[in-house]
Scaffold this motif. Sequence first.
Motif, PDB file in Angstrom:
ATOM      1  N   ASP A 261      13.844  98.511  11.033  1.00  0.00           N
ATOM      2  CA  ASP A 261      14.577  99.519  10.570  1.00  0.00           C
ATOM      3  C   ASP A 261      16.235  99.129  10.770  1.00  0.00           C
ATOM      4  OD1 ASP A 261      12.858 101.223   9.488  1.00  0.00           O
ATOM      5  OD2 ASP A 261      12.847 102.363  11.448  1.00  0.00           O
TER       6      ASP A 261
ATOM      7  N   PRO B 260      19.406 100.791   9.872  1.00  0.00           N
ATOM      8  CA  PRO B 260      20.313 101.640   8.871  1.00  0.00           C
ATOM      9  C   PRO B 260      21.798 100.962   8.966  1.00  0.00           C
ATOM     10  CG  PRO B 260      19.637 102.861  10.970  1.00  0.00           C
ATOM     11  CD  PRO B 260      18.853 101.414  10.970  1.00  0.00           C
ATOM     12  N   GLY B 261      22.490 101.060   7.892  1.00  0.00           N
ATOM     13  CA  GLY B 261      23.887 100.766   7.821  1.00  0.00           C
ATOM     14  C   GLY B 261      24.023  99.231   7.593  1.00  0.00           C
ATOM     15  N   VAL B 262      22.983  98.479   7.483  1.00  0.00           N
ATOM     16  CA  VAL B 262      22.905  97.101   7.285  1.00  0.00           C
ATOM     17  C   VAL B 262      22.814  96.869   5.762  1.00  0.00           C
ATOM     18  CG1 VAL B 262      22.039  94.891   7.929  1.00  0.00           C
ATOM     19  CG2 VAL B 262      22.349  96.766   9.664  1.00  0.00           C
ATOM     20  N   ASP B 263      23.617  96.096   5.164  1.00  0.00           N
ATOM     21  CA  ASP B 263      23.438  95.684   3.780  1.00  0.00           C
ATOM     22  C   ASP B 263      22.942  93.929   3.668  1.00  0.00           C
ATOM     23  OD1 ASP B 263      25.726  94.166   3.968  1.00  0.00           O
ATOM     24  OD2 ASP B 263      26.959  95.543   2.638  1.00  0.00           O
TER      25      ASP B 263
ATOM     26  N   ASN C  32      17.518  99.994   1.374  1.00  0.00           N
ATOM     27  CA  ASN C  32      17.612 101.192   2.184  1.00  0.00           C
ATOM     28  C   ASN C  32      17.816 101.032   3.489  1.00  0.00           C
ATOM     29  OD1 ASN C  32      17.692 102.560  -0.530  1.00  0.00           O
ATOM     30  ND2 ASN C  32      15.562 103.358  -0.451  1.00  0.00           N
ATOM     31  N   GLY C  33      18.231 100.232   3.994  1.00  0.00           N
ATOM     32  CA  GLY C  33      18.394  99.826   5.332  1.00  0.00           C
ATOM     33  C   GLY C  33      17.156  99.161   6.117  1.00  0.00           C
ATOM     34  N   VAL C  34      16.026  99.137   5.329  1.00  0.00           N
ATOM     35  CA  VAL C  34      14.969  98.432   6.096  1.00  0.00           C
ATOM     36  C   VAL C  34      14.848  97.120   5.654  1.00  0.00           C
ATOM     37  CG1 VAL C  34      12.468  98.579   6.079  1.00  0.00           C
ATOM     38  CG2 VAL C  34      13.672 100.544   6.082  1.00  0.00           C
TER      39      VAL C  34
ATOM     40  N   ARG D 186      13.026  93.475   5.436  1.00  0.00           N
ATOM     41  CA  ARG D 186      11.557  93.059   5.352  1.00  0.00           C
ATOM     42  C   ARG D 186      11.367  91.513   5.033  1.00  0.00           C
ATOM     43  NH1 ARG D 186       6.936  95.659   3.273  1.00  0.00           N
ATOM     44  NH2 ARG D 186       5.393  94.287   2.657  1.00  0.00           N
TER      45      ARG D 186
ATOM     46  N   GLU E  46      21.139 108.580  10.117  1.00  0.00           N
ATOM     47  CA  GLU E  46      20.452 107.447   9.924  1.00  0.00           C
ATOM     48  C   GLU E  46      19.004 107.790   9.440  1.00  0.00           C
ATOM     49  OE1 GLU E  46      20.513 105.767  13.850  1.00  0.00           O
ATOM     50  OE2 GLU E  46      21.686 104.199  13.139  1.00  0.00           O
TER      51      GLU E  46
ATOM     52  N   PRO F  11      16.762 105.314   7.587  1.00  0.00           N
ATOM     53  CA  PRO F  11      16.527 104.085   6.876  1.00  0.00           C
ATOM     54  C   PRO F  11      14.974 104.274   6.301  1.00  0.00           C
ATOM     55  CG  PRO F  11      16.103 104.007   9.396  1.00  0.00           C
ATOM     56  CD  PRO F  11      16.951 105.248   9.041  1.00  0.00           C
ATOM     57  N   GLY F  12      14.861 103.560   5.005  1.00  0.00           N
ATOM     58  CA  GLY F  12      13.493 103.658   4.406  1.00  0.00           C
ATOM     59  C   GLY F  12      13.044 104.840   3.679  1.00  0.00           C
TER      60      GLY F  12
ATOM     61  N   ARG G 201       9.565 110.389   5.518  1.00  0.00           N
ATOM     62  CA  ARG G 201       9.507 108.992   5.546  1.00  0.00           C
ATOM     63  C   ARG G 201       8.194 108.345   5.140  1.00  0.00           C
ATOM     64  NH1 ARG G 201      11.270 105.390  10.200  1.00  0.00           N
ATOM     65  NH2 ARG G 201      12.243 103.877   9.106  1.00  0.00           N
TER      66      ARG G 201
ATOM     67  N   ARG H  54       7.922 101.826  13.867  1.00  0.00           N
ATOM     68  CA  ARG H  54       8.643 102.507  12.830  1.00  0.00           C
ATOM     69  C   ARG H  54       8.058 103.723  12.716  1.00  0.00           C
ATOM     70  NH1 ARG H  54       8.377 100.092   8.207  1.00  0.00           N
ATOM     71  NH2 ARG H  54      10.478 101.122   7.344  1.00  0.00           N
TER      72      ARG H  54
ATOM     73  N   TYR I  94      23.917 108.324  -0.534  1.00  0.00           N
ATOM     74  CA  TYR I  94      22.814 107.639   0.208  1.00  0.00           C
ATOM     75  C   TYR I  94      23.360 106.065   0.046  1.00  0.00           C
ATOM     76  CZ  TYR I  94      18.345 106.244   2.249  1.00  0.00           C
ATOM     77  OH  TYR I  94      17.311 105.383   2.956  1.00  0.00           O
TER      78      TYR I  94
ATOM     79  N   ASN J 286      22.361 102.128   2.082  1.00  0.00           N
ATOM     80  CA  ASN J 286      21.948 101.214   3.106  1.00  0.00           C
ATOM     81  C   ASN J 286      21.114 102.004   4.408  1.00  0.00           C
ATOM     82  OD1 ASN J 286      22.864  98.965   1.845  1.00  0.00           O
ATOM     83  ND2 ASN J 286      24.787  99.188   2.803  1.00  0.00           N
ATOM     84  N   GLY J 287      20.270 102.994   3.959  1.00  0.00           N
ATOM     85  CA  GLY J 287      19.681 103.747   4.979  1.00  0.00           C
ATOM     86  C   GLY J 287      20.387 104.876   5.633  1.00  0.00           C
ATOM     87  N   ILE J 288      21.828 105.124   5.108  1.00  0.00           N
ATOM     88  CA  ILE J 288      22.704 105.996   5.770  1.00  0.00           C
ATOM     89  C   ILE J 288      23.067 107.180   4.795  1.00  0.00           C
ATOM     90  CG2 ILE J 288      24.887 106.491   7.113  1.00  0.00           C
ATOM     91  CD1 ILE J 288      23.635 104.568   8.716  1.00  0.00           C
TER      92      ILE J 288
END
Lengths: 134, 144
Positions: free
Chosen positions: A46, A48-51, A111-113, A115, B55, B57-58, B79, B95, B119, B121-123
């Motif tokens: 996870d 979040p906020g990372v592309d 979506n910030g996950v 893999r 936050e 994510p996913g 989620r 997670r 929305y 990048n998970g934010i």
Amino acid sequence: MSVRKEEKAVEKKGAAPAVELTRDQPVFAPATDIYERDDAVVVVCDMPGVDDKHVDITLEDGVLTILGYADTSAPSDHELVYRGYEPGTFRRAFTLGAEVDPDKIRAKIVNGVLRVELGKTERAQPRKIPVQTE
Amino acid sequence: MVWQEIGGWGFDPFTEFRRLQREMNRLFEEFEGIEEAEPAVNVWSSKNDLVITAEVPGVAPEDLRVHVQDDVFTLEGERKAEDPGEGVVVHRAERASGRFARSIRLPYPVDHDRVTAKYRNGILTVTLPRSEASKPRQIAVTTD
């Protein structure tokens, strides 16, 4: 927080990164799922906020290192009035047990996950041996 | 300005403690007992609007619901857990998954019709424009 947990935390801190990052940002360990199939090891983090342009994944000597830089920009002309999280850098490293084929590594971030699928070498995969009867 | 309490708004020692605990967990790779029922949020304010970032994510954007009723902002969602499939060895499962909800009492009334949510990048970023009626008004001082 129990005493046991505190001890553990201190211990972890002591063992903390031998590698220090140059960016002056907090570093967090992303929550991670790891599972292993016959043909691959899958690591899901996870972040979040990372592309996709701000992730670094390296595999060296069987150690998988994941680095992700979250977008730390703040809304302009706004003042922070409540903080529930702090964006920063995600970093985590794992020693992989299985032999990984460097040509069979695939990673994507949605979506910030993140893999990462690490395909095993042919040798490391379990083989089925057919048994014949006469 | 009066900051009222609802689900972690303002200063609540227990919320603060939980937040600290969560940050400690993130810092020390110590994941026992992490159960983030509610997503972490930041709140930003300007003269014209409030910006809430969360936050998540996913979480697919269609699984997120944002609503504002009176002066309470609520973020709800689910989620979905990933199904790794049959015959898989799970080495780590840190997670979180499942339903979550978080409510925040806003410091001033907002214009419900102009609330936007984005929305990326998970934010999740929600912009809540302040209602015209609640904006501070400058009163001209005149002399005789």
